[in-house]
Structure formats: C-alpha cells, structure tokens
Write an enzyme that holds these catalytic residues in place. Sequence first.
Site, mmCIF file in Angstrom:
data_model
loop_
_atom_site.group_PDB
_atom_site.id
_atom_site.type_symbol
_atom_site.label_atom_id
_atom_site.label_comp_id
_atom_site.label_asym_id
_atom_site.label_seq_id
_atom_site.Cartn_x
_atom_site.Cartn_y
_atom_site.Cartn_z
ATOM 1 N N SER A 200 3.602 4.434 2.202
ATOM 2 C CA SER A 200 2.695 4.432 1.038
ATOM 3 C C SER A 200 2.300 5.861 0.717
ATOM 4 O O SER A 200 2.342 6.748 1.583
ATOM 5 C CB SER A 200 1.431 3.646 1.372
ATOM 6 N N TYR A 213 -5.370 1.210 7.561
ATOM 7 C CA TYR A 213 -4.138 1.030 6.780
ATOM 8 C C TYR A 213 -3.425 2.384 6.578
ATOM 9 O O TYR A 213 -2.222 2.496 6.796
ATOM 10 C CB TYR A 213 -4.492 0.399 5.428
#
Length: 308
Positions: A200, A213
Amino acid sequence: MATSRRAARPSIRNAPPPAHPTEAYPKPPFAAQTQPWPGLASRMQPRPDHGEASYRGSGRLEGRRALITGGDSGIGRAVAIAYAREGADVAINYLPDEVSDAQEVMELMREAGSNAVAMPGDLRDEAFCRRLVGQAVDELGGLDVLVNNAARQHAVKDLGELTDEFFDWTVKTNLYAMFWLTRAALPYLQPGATIINTSSIVAFEPSDDLLDYSATKGAILVWTKALAKQLAERGIRVNAVAPGPFWTPLQPSGGQPPEDIPGFGGDTPVGRPGQPVELAPVYVLLASAEGSYLNGEVYGATGGRSLP
Ligand code: NAD
Ligand code: MG
C-alpha cells in the site's frame, strides 16, 4: 496531396477510447456510508468498477493456474475477472460472510471459460491456509500464480485504544497468512511461477490512524524484496503492488473513519479514488511471461501521489 505510405493496420478492437483520468470514474463527494466488517461490494454506492463490463482479455495468461485471496471484492475481484478473461483458471478465497459477492465473481469467471473454484475460509488459521493451497493445487491441477491480497484494515485514532486483539487480527491476516500461504505453495511452484503481494501507499506515507496496518504493509514490501532475491534462482518471481486510495468495501467497513468516506480519494492529484479495474492490468503484467525481468519490484497506482 500527401499520401500515406503506411500499410493498413488491422483494427485494434481491445483499446478503450482515451479518457481524462479525472473524469473517467466517480469522484467525491460520495454518499456517507458504513457497513459491518468485512463489507460487501454489492452494498457500496456507487458500486465499485471491477471491470465486469469493460475488461477484455487477450490470452496473456492462457493455461495459468492462479490462487487469489480476497477474490470476492475490490482489487482481488478485479484481478480474478482479468485473469479469467486472460485465459487463466482461478481459485478465489474469501470469508464465508462474503459468499454473495463471491458468487458474482464465480459467475463472471465461468462465463469467461475459466475453471473457477470458490474456497471460503479464514486465513488467520495456519491449518486452513495449508488446506487452501492443497485444494487449489488439486482442483486446478497445479499452481503458477499466488496473489496474496486479503487484508484487515481498521482505523484506530489513539494507540491507547489499539487492543492486542486488533493488533493480532491485523498481523495474522496481513502477514502470517502471506507467510503460511507462500510457504505452503512453494513446493508446487515451477520456474516461471510468480507471487504477487499487495502492499500500500501507507508503506511509504503511513497513516496516523492505521499504525498496525501501515506496519504490516511496510513489512510486506521488505518481505517481497527479500523473497524475490531468494527465489530468483528457482525461477520464481516475487513482486508487490502498492495502491493509493481505491474504492472498495475495505474502506466503509472500518478501514476509514466514517467521516472520511464522502471525500475519499479527493486528496490525490486526479481528485478521486482509483477503481479496482484500474489495477487489473498491473497484476496481469506481473503474472505474465512478458514480465520476466520484473522481480522484487513495487508497482504504485496512486493517482499521482507518487511513491519514492
Ligand atoms: P476488499 O475488502 O474488497 O478486499 C479485502 C479482502 O480481504 C476481503 O474481500 C476479504 O475476503 C479478505 N479478508 C479479510 N480478512 C480475511 C480473513 N481473515 N480470511 C480470509 N479473507 C480475509 O478491499 P481491497 O481494498 O480490494 O483490499 C485488497 C488489498 O488491497 C488489501 O491487501 C488492501 O490492504 C490493499 N489496499 C487497498 C487500498 C484501498 O484503498 N482500497 C489501498 C492500498 C492497499
Ligand atoms: Mg470482500
């Protein structure tokens, strides 16, 4: 009068018309919306575009056998549709609560002529990860592409409220499952096989409300580069994709604070979130034989936010 000496070119039927990237897909403001985890693509407004009506294959993955986690919705669904239309046989994993989304994907893959296999189950369980790989190999007759795409993203504003349970949930889903699946798949992967992990933009620009995360997405990046070095000799390529904001059920089902959904993706230079279909060609390239020199790379798709 000038005359062209160019030979007549056969018509190119697969190219979509050029479009202004800002205008090509829905822009904020979006309707306020939340869903219970893990969320369904079918309940999003507008529905994400996974390429259902638009993706056209050209045989680039003919005969390949792929296992895609989180293949029911979002980026994983776009990859599943694209792989099936490129000629691959595809197994998708998802959570039992997502069966309605998964059924839509299964139907589209079968329409494309793919030997499509649905394998629900929870990746936080090592024994299930092993069974999943074994079953995929049995049903598909082998394995050439592993796409580690499932993830847990849950925004928590204050570190004091990040419980052990939540931290463990994120790490199990995003890191342990990738480790377990990859280790289980390795004995079956032959030279030419590929592994694609989903990182990401937060691996480069971590979010203050996504500590756990973001940390896993950074670890996925480093893991990808190290594993690519280890497996090069065996002829197995390993790459990662690092998306910016994409319009998927991950976001309204706890991935973002609810107040951030209406403006989601508006802070990118193109002024909107990506749609899952816009990532499919990257996953196709990384899986294809044409990508033979792409190894240990990280592909961004950030609408211009840029990665280092
Ligand atoms: P998504 O919700 O459509 O897909 C995530 C999938 O993960 C779910 O469909 C679910 O099937 C699966 N999953 C979650 N927990 C699981 C578990 N315990 N067992 C089995 N499956 C489980 O959302 P998405 O955005 O398409 O996410 C796909 C990937 O893209 C993720 O790795 C995510 O981190 C990454 N990503 C997304 C964005 C974004 O803005 N949407 C940005 C960067 C990276
Ligand atoms: Mg889903």
